[in-house]
Design a protein around this motif. Structure first.
Motif, PDB file in Angstrom:
ATOM      1  N   UNK A   1     -14.611  12.844   0.854  1.00 54.06           N
ATOM      2  CA  UNK A   1     -14.768  11.413   0.590  1.00 54.06           C
ATOM      3  C   UNK A   1     -14.419  10.389   0.586  1.00 54.06           C
ATOM      4  N   UNK A   2     -14.474   8.977   0.647  1.00 51.45           N
ATOM      5  CA  UNK A   2     -13.609   8.404   0.131  1.00 51.45           C
ATOM      6  C   UNK A   2     -13.850   7.557  -0.795  1.00 51.45           C
ATOM      7  N   UNK A   3     -12.903   7.648  -1.143  1.00 53.12           N
ATOM      8  CA  UNK A   3     -12.480   6.697  -2.708  1.00 53.12           C
ATOM      9  C   UNK A   3     -13.509   5.591  -3.317  1.00 53.12           C
ATOM     10  N   UNK A   4     -13.697   6.521  -4.706  1.00 54.11           N
ATOM     11  CA  UNK A   4     -14.893   4.964  -5.177  1.00 54.11           C
ATOM     12  C   UNK A   4     -14.647   3.771  -5.238  1.00 54.11           C
ATOM     13  N   UNK A   5     -15.394   2.935  -4.980  1.00 49.63           N
ATOM     14  CA  UNK A   5     -14.560   1.527  -4.397  1.00 49.63           C
ATOM     15  C   UNK A   5     -14.846   0.735  -6.098  1.00 49.63           C
ATOM     16  N   UNK A   6     -14.219   0.443  -6.752  1.00 52.87           N
ATOM     17  CA  UNK A   6     -13.852  -1.004  -8.041  1.00 52.87           C
ATOM     18  C   UNK A   6     -14.590  -1.525  -7.815  1.00 52.87           C
TER      19      UNK A   6
ATOM     20  N   UNK B   1      -6.010  10.652  -2.469  1.00 55.60           N
ATOM     21  CA  UNK B   1      -7.333   9.628  -2.888  1.00 55.60           C
ATOM     22  C   UNK B   1      -6.702   9.131  -4.524  1.00 55.60           C
ATOM     23  N   UNK B   2      -6.504  10.062  -5.318  1.00 61.80           N
ATOM     24  CA  UNK B   2      -5.804   9.838  -7.113  1.00 61.80           C
ATOM     25  C   UNK B   2      -4.917   8.968  -6.922  1.00 61.80           C
ATOM     26  N   UNK B   3      -4.135   9.013  -6.102  1.00 65.36           N
ATOM     27  CA  UNK B   3      -3.454   7.995  -6.418  1.00 65.36           C
ATOM     28  C   UNK B   3      -3.534   6.898  -6.003  1.00 65.36           C
ATOM     29  N   UNK B   4      -4.444   6.475  -4.939  1.00 69.95           N
ATOM     30  CA  UNK B   4      -5.034   5.715  -4.425  1.00 69.95           C
ATOM     31  C   UNK B   4      -4.442   4.876  -3.039  1.00 69.95           C
ATOM     32  N   UNK B   5      -3.604   5.811  -2.356  1.00 69.70           N
ATOM     33  CA  UNK B   5      -2.907   5.877  -1.307  1.00 69.70           C
ATOM     34  C   UNK B   5      -3.863   5.543  -0.329  1.00 69.70           C
ATOM     35  N   UNK B   6      -2.698   4.953   0.897  1.00 64.79           N
ATOM     36  CA  UNK B   6      -4.353   4.194   1.984  1.00 64.79           C
ATOM     37  C   UNK B   6      -3.985   5.416   3.296  1.00 64.79           C
TER      38      UNK B   6
ATOM     39  N   UNK C   1       0.945  -1.497  -0.218  1.00 66.02           N
ATOM     40  CA  UNK C   1      -0.109  -0.280  -0.384  1.00 66.02           C
ATOM     41  C   UNK C   1       0.938   1.648   0.119  1.00 66.02           C
ATOM     42  N   UNK C   2       0.525   2.181  -0.568  1.00 61.61           N
ATOM     43  CA  UNK C   2       1.663   3.474  -0.670  1.00 61.61           C
ATOM     44  C   UNK C   2       0.444   4.546   0.150  1.00 61.61           C
ATOM     45  N   UNK C   3       1.337   5.317   1.148  1.00 62.54           N
ATOM     46  CA  UNK C   3       0.798   6.749   1.747  1.00 62.54           C
ATOM     47  C   UNK C   3       1.362   8.067   1.340  1.00 62.54           C
ATOM     48  N   UNK C   4       1.056   8.803   1.634  1.00 59.85           N
ATOM     49  CA  UNK C   4       1.749   9.959   1.825  1.00 59.85           C
ATOM     50  C   UNK C   4       2.351  10.683   2.598  1.00 59.85           C
TER      51      UNK C   4
END
Length: 245
Positions: free
Chosen positions: A234-239, A187-192, A155-158
């Motif tokens: 807002x949480x990232x949209x789930x796929x 959020x765009x990068x899908x970071x945790x 997982x990625x984080x900032x």
């Protein structure tokens, strides 16, 4: 009635914000903007020196100690029959010595500011706020690998390496807008997640904890503000699950 005798129609008041440039906050790859933002980070660290100086000068304990020493010296010199001019000159000299000592104790802030360069930045992202053509704020975010997700990927984080606004634009919402943009990028990068890096640029401390209350309070508020934004973002949209096949 003669139209010439009619009262002139009062002019509409001019919009005070008509010529004021808009603020723009965005991720930048422009070398000139990144250079300006890097300089802004270095300047913010150098400015911390003045805050540290004030903490030493105006701390109640230090003030009481300095005034007490002056009182003892003045009384001794007067009892010894020294001229008032000599007494005043001596007190001025002691004050100058105190100021020089204080500047010596906080000089590491200048050294820390000099370390803010391209090597320090690395491949981190820079988000800037511009007021017209001027970069007035920046947040520097480094993307790092987090905890492992199973055996497939990490997982990625900032991690925020620096966050600052030009002095005269502070307390106007610019800093919050920068953090909001940083959260959006995560959020765009899908970071945790995204958090302030331990030892970020503005966490530099050169004085004992006893004198760092103002710095610690500011750092605590910054972390709380980021957590508040993360909670309200807002949480990232789930796929959607794709069909098997």
């Amino acid at each position: 009635m003669d139209p010439a005798d009619a009262e002139p129609t009062p002019a509409l008041p001019e919009d005070p914000l008509a010529n004021v440039p808009e603020l723009h906050t965005y991720l930048t790859a422009d070398p000139a903007e990144r250079t300006a933002a890097l300089k802004l980070v270095a300047d913010s660290i150098a400015q911390m020196r003045q805050t540290a100086n004030n903490s030493l000068i105006f701390h109640p304990l230090n003030l009481a100690l300095f005034v007490g020493v002056l009182a003892v010296i003045i009384r001794y010199m007067i009892n010894a029959g020294h001229e008032p001019f000599i007494v005043g000159t001596t007190c001025t000299g002691l004050l100058c010595i105190e100021l020089v000592l204080i500047r010596f104790l906080t000089q590491d802030y200048l050294l820390a500011a000099e370390e803010i360069n391209w090597a320090w930045l690395g491949d981190a992202d820079m988000i800037v706020t511009k007021f017209g053509d001027e970069v007035i704020g920046t947040v520097v975010v480094e993307w790092v690998s987090g905890e492992a997700r199973g055996k497939r990927k990490k997982a990625w984080k900032g991690e925020i390496k620096a966050w600052t606004v030009r002095l005269r634009y502070r307390r106007k919402g610019v800093g919050r807008a920068l953090l909001e943009e940083a959260v959006k990028e995560s959020r765009k990068k899908g970071a945790e997640g995204i958090e302030f890096q331990e030892g970020h640029a503005n966490s530099k401390r050169v004085l004992p904890v006893f004198y760092s209350g103002k710095f610690d309070k500011g750092d605590r508020k910054a972390r709380e503000k980021l957590q508040d934004l993360l909670g309200s973002s807002p949480t990232k949209t789930r796929r959607k699950r794709g069909s098997s096949g």
